[in-house]
Design an enzyme around this catalytic site. Sequence first.
Site, PDB file in Angstrom:
ATOM      1  N   HIS A   1       0.806  -1.219   0.000  1.00  0.00           N
ATOM      2  CA  HIS A   1       0.000   0.000   0.000  1.00  0.00           C
ATOM      3  C   HIS A   1       0.841   1.273   0.000  1.00  0.00           C
ATOM      4  O   HIS A   1       0.338   2.350  -0.231  1.00  0.00           O
ATOM      5  CB  HIS A   1      -0.998  -0.014   1.180  1.00  0.00           C
ATOM      6  CG  HIS A   1      -0.420   0.369   2.496  1.00  0.00           C
ATOM      7  ND1 HIS A   1       0.055  -0.562   3.417  1.00  0.00           N
ATOM      8  CD2 HIS A   1      -0.240   1.587   3.076  1.00  0.00           C
ATOM      9  CE1 HIS A   1       0.495   0.076   4.475  1.00  0.00           C
ATOM     10  NE2 HIS A   1       0.313   1.395   4.295  1.00  0.00           N
TER      11      HIS A   1
ATOM     12  N   ASP B   1      -0.579  -7.393   1.501  1.00  0.00           N
ATOM     13  CA  ASP B   1       0.052  -6.067   1.555  1.00  0.00           C
ATOM     14  C   ASP B   1       1.573  -6.229   1.657  1.00  0.00           C
ATOM     15  O   ASP B   1       2.194  -6.009   2.705  1.00  0.00           O
ATOM     16  CB  ASP B   1      -0.520  -5.302   2.756  1.00  0.00           C
ATOM     17  CG  ASP B   1      -0.101  -3.832   2.734  1.00  0.00           C
ATOM     18  OD1 ASP B   1       0.397  -3.374   1.670  1.00  0.00           O
ATOM     19  OD2 ASP B   1      -0.263  -3.159   3.770  1.00  0.00           O
TER      20      ASP B   1
ATOM     21  N   SER C   1       4.682   2.461   7.580  1.00  0.00           N
ATOM     22  CA  SER C   1       4.255   1.355   6.713  1.00  0.00           C
ATOM     23  C   SER C   1       5.397   0.870   5.829  1.00  0.00           C
ATOM     24  O   SER C   1       6.167   1.691   5.285  1.00  0.00           O
ATOM     25  CB  SER C   1       3.111   1.815   5.798  1.00  0.00           C
ATOM     26  OG  SER C   1       1.956   2.016   6.552  1.00  0.00           O
TER      27      SER C   1
END
Lengths: 446, 241
Positions: free
Chosen positions: B39, B94, B191
């Site tokens: 992502h 992801d 992330s």
Amino acid sequence: SIRIPQELFGEVTSPLYPKPYPNNFETTTVITVPTGYRVKLVFWHFDLEPSEGCFYDYVKISADKKTLGRFCGQLGSPLGNPPGKKEFMSQGNKMLLTFHTDFSNEENGTIMFYKGFLAYYQAVDLDECASQLNSVEENIQPKCQHLCHNYVGGYFCSCRIGYELQKNGHSCQVKCSNELYTEPSGYVSSLEYPQPYPPDLRCNYSIRVERGHTIHLKFLEPFEIDDHQQVHCPYDQLQIYASGRNIGEFCGKQRPAALDTRSNAVDLLFFTDDSGDSRGWKLHYTTEIIKCPQPKTLDEFTIIQDLQPQYQFRDYFIVTCKQGYQLVEGNQVLLSFTAVCQDDGTWHRAMPRCKIKDCGQPRSLLNGAFNYTTTNGVNTYQARIQYYCREPYYKMKTRDGSSESERGMYTCTAQGIWKNEQEGEKIPRCLPVCGKPVHPVEEKQR
Amino acid sequence: IIGGQQAKMGNFPWQAFTSIHGRGGGALLGDRWILTAAHTLKPKEHNTQTNVSNDVFLGHVSVEEIMKLGNHPVRQVHIHPDYRQGESHNFEGDIALLELENSVTLGPNLLPICLPDNDTFYDSGLMGYVSGFGIMEERIANDLRFVRLPVAKREECERWLRKKNRKDVFSQSMFCAGDPTLKQDACQGDSGGVFAVRDRNNDRWVATGIVSWGIGCSRGYGFYTKLLNYVDWIKKEMEEE
């Protein structure tokens, strides 16, 4: 006169023979035989009026502008001059026989009858060379300048060795401008040796033998060429060339030492001036097969294959190197080397060297390096290096059961290549080491 | 990173700083692969096809300094095929790999992290480290920070999600970490960074998860892509190249 046809033999008679010959008669018979012959005449029957001094009737024989005799009467008569069995010989090929009669043939008032004559002639070979031997003593011009050879009906001349018969068939001229000797051995000498050589010579004696052979020259005694005490060979000289290269000029009375010309082509040039009385020279030549020098290595790493005890023309040898070495000629690397013995006794190529194989700089290892385990910086045959990875960040990739030191060990091989025992030319890989921080997080506060 | 502390040079030498759709993290695998979250490359609810640069920085704990060291150009991006950009509540798959144009030279400040080889790395209570250049409370971080979190019990996290009436997918390819009682968590900008566990048996650090999603920051559990489930895919992608 009567000229009888030229024959090798024949008869001549008085007119009306064997009937009495006529009075008041005179005739001259010309006897000719072919050139190279002389005339021999013999009377088989002779019956002419005898008279004192053969004044009345007679036969006169002449040859070579000389009168050989005047004949009359008959055998046993008190008057006259009968020829009997006498043989008449001409020097040349012509003889004249003159027959003369007077006006009568009476004796004490009685008419006499005489039969005349019958003569036989034949051609006899003329030895033209007979005068040759005595020509010097008699101071006459010889038939031949050098050698005379008689044959029936003629003669021919020839010349001594080194001379050439001229077109006139009589004279001899020196012939030594292009003498060629091709036998494996033989003798060569100046003209007339050991008698004095002629003047004004420009002689060229060539000895040619098979390629790969060398000609040895050995001079014999006497050796005598006009010289001068102060000036080197000013008058006459013998020059010797081997394959076009001058290897000596000689004169005097000292016999040159034996010569190995190291050539299969020798030329002897002999020049003389217009005077002198030296006896000349003579040599014995022999041939020997040429040998090349024994090949010798330039270093201890060179190998001559199947070394022979000796090498001669067309023999060859092959050179290799010991393991780990390579043939080098100058800066050129050779894959193979062969040298052939040439006809001049030299090798067609110089001995090469054997240079140790150089593997060159080892390939650099990404994220690693290498160390020499043998002499530092030396990359030649049997040199060794050890690759290593930059630890602790990288680790060398190895096969199961293989250590990093085994995988990283490379040797310069005889082929000039860095090789690992297990993996060959392929260099190792340095793989990243995961999960090993040098300064991992540490928490003191509790 | 919420409730964490500043990392020192060499503490997390695998840590990458990315600047793709905003700040993100990653971890070095080998010497030319960056493991990150899909992502960060294809953010949820962000369907614009605008060309963005895939800037990747490595080797420092300071944002300023790491950028000075220079960008490592990306040769190819490999996003896991299970990832669905359009499903905002589903962070399945992801995970992504950035293949760098050039290998990097490893050193004390730049080292790869290992991948897990068994499920024990996900035992609840096992402590792991999450690092990143993401936000801390309301401030952007200038330096790499880290926080130490326990792997949470899966049932606890599911229960916590149900209580919050969330439709978010918590699949078997994810795990959760953190403690709702502690004000410690990863946050936006972290992330792609990894949840790293020290494997005492082999004395090595293993990335067991990728910072993936959470509901807010430091208000419960954080959710991570479970790397053990993707090791085969990672190896396949890397070996193909």
